[in-house]
Design an enzyme around this catalytic site. Structure first.
Site, PDB file in Angstrom:
ATOM      1  N   CYS A 136      36.019  43.738  49.798  1.00 17.90           N
ATOM      2  CA  CYS A 136      36.180  43.517  51.238  1.00 17.90           C
ATOM      3  C   CYS A 136      34.925  43.896  52.014  1.00 17.90           C
ATOM      4  O   CYS A 136      34.426  43.118  52.826  1.00 17.90           O
ATOM      5  CB  CYS A 136      37.379  44.311  51.756  1.00 17.90           C
ATOM      6  SG  CYS A 136      37.513  44.276  53.545  1.00 17.90           S
ATOM      7  N   LYS A 174      31.623  38.249  55.349  1.00 18.12           N
ATOM      8  CA  LYS A 174      32.086  36.877  55.645  1.00 18.12           C
ATOM      9  C   LYS A 174      32.341  36.706  57.138  1.00 18.12           C
ATOM     10  O   LYS A 174      31.871  35.760  57.769  1.00 18.12           O
ATOM     11  CB  LYS A 174      33.349  36.599  54.820  1.00 18.12           C
ATOM     12  CG  LYS A 174      34.026  35.264  55.029  1.00 18.12           C
ATOM     13  CD  LYS A 174      34.979  35.198  56.203  1.00 18.12           C
ATOM     14  CE  LYS A 174      36.063  36.225  56.264  1.00 18.12           C
ATOM     15  NZ  LYS A 174      37.149  36.099  55.321  1.00 18.12           N
ATOM     16  N   TYR A 222      41.029  29.737  50.808  1.00 19.42           N
ATOM     17  CA  TYR A 222      40.449  30.524  51.901  1.00 19.42           C
ATOM     18  C   TYR A 222      38.919  30.521  51.815  1.00 19.42           C
ATOM     19  O   TYR A 222      38.229  30.230  52.766  1.00 19.42           O
ATOM     20  CB  TYR A 222      40.816  31.997  51.750  1.00 19.42           C
ATOM     21  CG  TYR A 222      42.178  32.483  52.112  1.00 19.42           C
ATOM     22  CD1 TYR A 222      42.385  33.147  53.315  1.00 19.42           C
ATOM     23  CD2 TYR A 222      43.241  32.363  51.232  1.00 19.42           C
ATOM     24  CE1 TYR A 222      43.624  33.686  53.631  1.00 19.42           C
ATOM     25  CE2 TYR A 222      44.482  32.895  51.541  1.00 19.42           C
ATOM     26  CZ  TYR A 222      44.673  33.562  52.746  1.00 19.42           C
ATOM     27  OH  TYR A 222      45.888  34.083  53.044  1.00 19.42           O
TER      28      TYR A 222
HETATM   29  P1  NDP Z   1      42.525  30.517  46.476  1.00 15.95           P
HETATM   30  O1  NDP Z   1      43.501  30.793  45.381  1.00 15.95           O
HETATM   31  O2  NDP Z   1      42.911  30.672  47.891  1.00 15.95           O
HETATM   32  O3  NDP Z   1      41.955  29.050  46.304  1.00 15.95           O
HETATM   33  C1  NDP Z   1      41.447  28.593  45.107  1.00 15.95           C
HETATM   34  C2  NDP Z   1      41.131  27.128  45.277  1.00 15.95           C
HETATM   35  O4  NDP Z   1      40.461  26.643  44.128  1.00 15.95           O
HETATM   36  C3  NDP Z   1      42.371  26.285  45.430  1.00 15.95           C
HETATM   37  O5  NDP Z   1      42.088  25.254  46.322  1.00 15.95           O
HETATM   38  C4  NDP Z   1      42.612  25.757  44.020  1.00 15.95           C
HETATM   39  O6  NDP Z   1      43.249  24.522  43.995  1.00 15.95           O
HETATM   40  C5  NDP Z   1      41.185  25.580  43.548  1.00 15.95           C
HETATM   41  N1  NDP Z   1      41.071  25.706  42.102  1.00 15.95           N
HETATM   42  C6  NDP Z   1      41.582  26.665  41.293  1.00 15.95           C
HETATM   43  N2  NDP Z   1      41.243  26.454  40.018  1.00 15.95           N
HETATM   44  C7  NDP Z   1      40.503  25.328  40.003  1.00 15.95           C
HETATM   45  C8  NDP Z   1      39.864  24.604  38.970  1.00 15.95           C
HETATM   46  N3  NDP Z   1      39.939  24.985  37.695  1.00 15.95           N
HETATM   47  N4  NDP Z   1      39.182  23.492  39.316  1.00 15.95           N
HETATM   48  C9  NDP Z   1      39.111  23.090  40.601  1.00 15.95           C
HETATM   49  N5  NDP Z   1      39.692  23.742  41.625  1.00 15.95           N
HETATM   50  C10 NDP Z   1      40.389  24.850  41.321  1.00 15.95           C
HETATM   51  O7  NDP Z   1      41.279  31.414  46.084  1.00 15.95           O
HETATM   52  P2  NDP Z   1      39.991  31.842  46.864  1.00 15.95           P
HETATM   53  O8  NDP Z   1      38.948  31.985  45.815  1.00 15.95           O
HETATM   54  O9  NDP Z   1      39.701  30.949  48.019  1.00 15.95           O
HETATM   55  O10 NDP Z   1      40.384  33.259  47.444  1.00 15.95           O
HETATM   56  C11 NDP Z   1      40.859  34.295  46.569  1.00 15.95           C
HETATM   57  C12 NDP Z   1      41.808  35.212  47.303  1.00 15.95           C
HETATM   58  O11 NDP Z   1      41.082  35.960  48.248  1.00 15.95           O
HETATM   59  C13 NDP Z   1      42.862  34.471  48.082  1.00 15.95           C
HETATM   60  O12 NDP Z   1      44.038  34.426  47.319  1.00 15.95           O
HETATM   61  C14 NDP Z   1      43.052  35.248  49.325  1.00 15.95           C
HETATM   62  O13 NDP Z   1      44.229  36.012  49.227  1.00 15.95           O
HETATM   63  C15 NDP Z   1      41.858  36.164  49.406  1.00 15.95           C
HETATM   64  N6  NDP Z   1      41.045  35.835  50.587  1.00 15.95           N
HETATM   65  C16 NDP Z   1      41.557  36.041  51.834  1.00 15.95           C
HETATM   66  C17 NDP Z   1      40.824  35.744  52.959  1.00 15.95           C
HETATM   67  C18 NDP Z   1      41.399  35.958  54.311  1.00 15.95           C
HETATM   68  O14 NDP Z   1      42.416  36.619  54.427  1.00 15.95           O
HETATM   69  N7  NDP Z   1      40.820  35.385  55.357  1.00 15.95           N
HETATM   70  C19 NDP Z   1      39.466  35.215  52.846  1.00 15.95           C
HETATM   71  C20 NDP Z   1      39.024  35.019  51.511  1.00 15.95           C
HETATM   72  C21 NDP Z   1      39.794  35.326  50.431  1.00 15.95           C
HETATM   73  P3  NDP Z   1      44.854  24.384  44.077  1.00 15.95           P
HETATM   74  O15 NDP Z   1      45.219  24.544  45.513  1.00 15.95           O
HETATM   75  O16 NDP Z   1      45.087  23.001  43.568  1.00 15.95           O
HETATM   76  O17 NDP Z   1      45.407  25.424  43.185  1.00 15.95           O
END
Ligand code: NDP
Length: 457
Positions: free
Chosen positions: A44, A52, A179
């Site tokens: 964080c 961020k 996100y």
């Molecule tokens: P997320 O799980 O939110 O998103 C991951 C994204 O990557 C999804 O769109 C997913 O697609 C896609 N994806 C996953 N695997 C693959 C793959 N093998 N090939 C292609 N695309 C893929 O993860 P983030 O990395 O964005 O964030 C991680 C965590 O951090 C979040 O769960 C969140 O809780 C936290 N976070 C919170 C924030 C906030 O509160 N503002 C800001 C940043 C992070 P699909 O939808 O199809 O699964």
């Protein structure tokens, strides 16, 4: 009674670990050790929410400068000085890291700046070779970006590197629709980078309210971001002029930077946990019960390593509840419900409670929607629209969910979450006198439902 070196040894100095250590030591009188192999503050503070949000702030200035002109100020925007911003950001992170250290030291926590692993149910071993016995162990090691195994993956960066880029790219590809991907797409776009976002699904921000995510995506596209849904990278290749991304459908484009934001994986392996009988689930997370206790009674885990709801404030609450339970004699379970959150896309999305789709699946729901051009940017000639949405249970009149897109959405939804958490009805919202002129007043002035969805029981 066995005399341990510590009452609690925390592995991981991020949001969850730091809170648990501080409460256990300062309020529970525990002798606490904490090991952190990287920088104090964790994801964080060092490579997540904090830098961020500061980058989101920095990237919003081109709009603010335009607005200033519309409001009569004679200002001229200059170029963005990334190295200057990066240096200020690094100094701010140093300051915050020191503040975290100071807080822990002030609470009487002993900090070990090294990696620690678990040797047995009551022993931790540091990378220095030191061993400490401890009554309890808390695993708070967080998560790490996951990059799928595609040819050329080593050419991509993750969010970890985004705060320290040597230079801003001209053309960036952001892979993922969550996100992190959506927030960085906005940040880079604001900095003047030409941004393309690939998402394998039908619409970015899966899991959020469909109408709200559609609103965000449309605004991001209107701001110049190219969002390509239903596609994915098949391979990356270095060329003389950049990184060539070939998609699964055979198309190819060239970029200067490829950011993978395709989720994060818990940091649960390599800590010696499996050998002790601590269960790891199929997603690689430490399995815990409602008390954050693992299958080994002296070992607990909080935060992203448990992959429950991966948000800083949740890790903090889990860590606090653990310390209250184990060291303050106040049994506390953190309930993972009605958790408000904001996505710092541009425009921002704030959400709490059920989405329209979830509410409809649950039963008859009145959907109140307001979509309008806010006074502030309307005056400046911008086309931005805000979206506000309340989902109301037809039978009980309780507000089940609130979704806001637009400036200040995160701030507004924080307050709406209090009312919703208290079980407020639509009539409670209606009784509340508007604060005028604000954007938030729309939340208490939506008189007629836009539609009714779901089946009556
Ligand atoms: P997320 O799980 O939110 O998103 C991951 C994204 O990557 C999804 O769109 C997913 O697609 C896609 N994806 C996953 N695997 C693959 C793959 N093998 N090939 C292609 N695309 C893929 O993860 P983030 O990395 O964005 O964030 C991680 C965590 O951090 C979040 O769960 C969140 O809780 C936290 N976070 C919170 C924030 C906030 O509160 N503002 C800001 C940043 C992070 P699909 O939808 O199809 O699964």
């Amino acid at each position: 009674m066995t005399q341990f070196d510590y009452d609690l040894f925390v592995i991981g100095g991020g949001s969850g670990g730091v809170r648990a250590a501080r409460i256990a030591a300062a309020e529970g009188g525990a002798r606490v050790g904490l090991a952190e192999e990287s920088r104090m503050g964790g994801t964080c503070v060092i490579r997540g929410c904090v830098p961020k949000k500061l980058m989101v702030n920095a990237s919003a200035f081109p709009h603010l400068i335009e607005d200033a002109r519309a409001y009569g100020w004679q200002v001229t925007g200059g170029a963005f000085d990334w190295p200057a911003f990066r240096a200020t950001l690094a100094a701010e992170l140093d300051r915050l890291e020191n503040a975290y250290r100071g807080t822990l030291k002030g609470a009487g926590v002993t900090i070990h700046d090294t990696r620690a692993v678990v040797e047995d149910a009551h022993t931790v071993r540091l990378a220095t070779g030191e061993r400490f016995s401890t009554r309890h162990i808390l695993i708070a090691t967080g998560g790490w970006p996951f990059v799928p195994d595609i040819p050329g993956r080593e050419l991509a960066v993750t969010s970890n590197e985004m705060f320290n880029l040597p230079a801003l790219p001209k053309r960036a590809l952001v892979v993922g629709g969550g996100y992190i991907a959506s927030e960085f797409a906005g940040i880079l776009n604001g900095f003047g980078v030409q941004v393309t976002q690939y998402y394998r699904g039908a619409q970015i921000l899966r899991g959020f309210d469909d109408e709200a995510r559609g609103h965000v995506a449309a605004a991001m596209q209107a701001a110049g971001i190219i969002i390509r849904c239903g596609t994915d990278v098949a391979r990356l290749e270095q060329t003389a002029t950049g990184i060539r991304a070939e998609t699964i459908d055979g198309a190819a484009e060239e970029f200067d930077l490829v950011l993978y934001a395709t989720g994060r994986k818990p940091n649960a392996h390599g800590l010696g946990l499996e050998a002790l009988g601590v269960e790891i689930d199929t997603a690689g997370a430490v399995k815990v019960d409602d008390w954050s206790q693992t299958a080994v009674p002296s070992i607990f885990a909080v935060g992203d390593v448990t992959n429950r709801v991966n948000l800083t404030p949740v890790a903090i609450r889990e860590g606090h509840a653990f310390a209250d339970t184990v060291f303050r004699g106040v049994p506390t379970q953190f309930r993972h419900e009605n958790i408000a959150s904001a996505v710092f896309t541009q425009p921002e999305l704030g959400a709490v409670g059920l989405t329209e789709e979830q509410a409809a699946a649950r039963g008859a729901t009145d959907v109140y929607v307001a979509s309008f051009r806010p006074m502030k940017t309307l005056f400046a000639g911008r086309q931005d629209r805000m979206l506000m949405k309340l989902l109301v249970d037809v039978e009980t009149r309780k507000v089940l969910g609130c979704h806001i897109v637009g400036e200040g959405a995160g701030e507004m939804v924080q307050l709406a979450a209090i009312a919703i958490g208290m079980g407020a009805t639509k009539e409670d919202f209606d009784r509340t006198v508007a604060v005028h002129p604000t954007a938030a007043e729309e939340l208490v002035t939506m008189r007629k439902p836009t539609r009714r969805v779901g089946q009556t029981a």
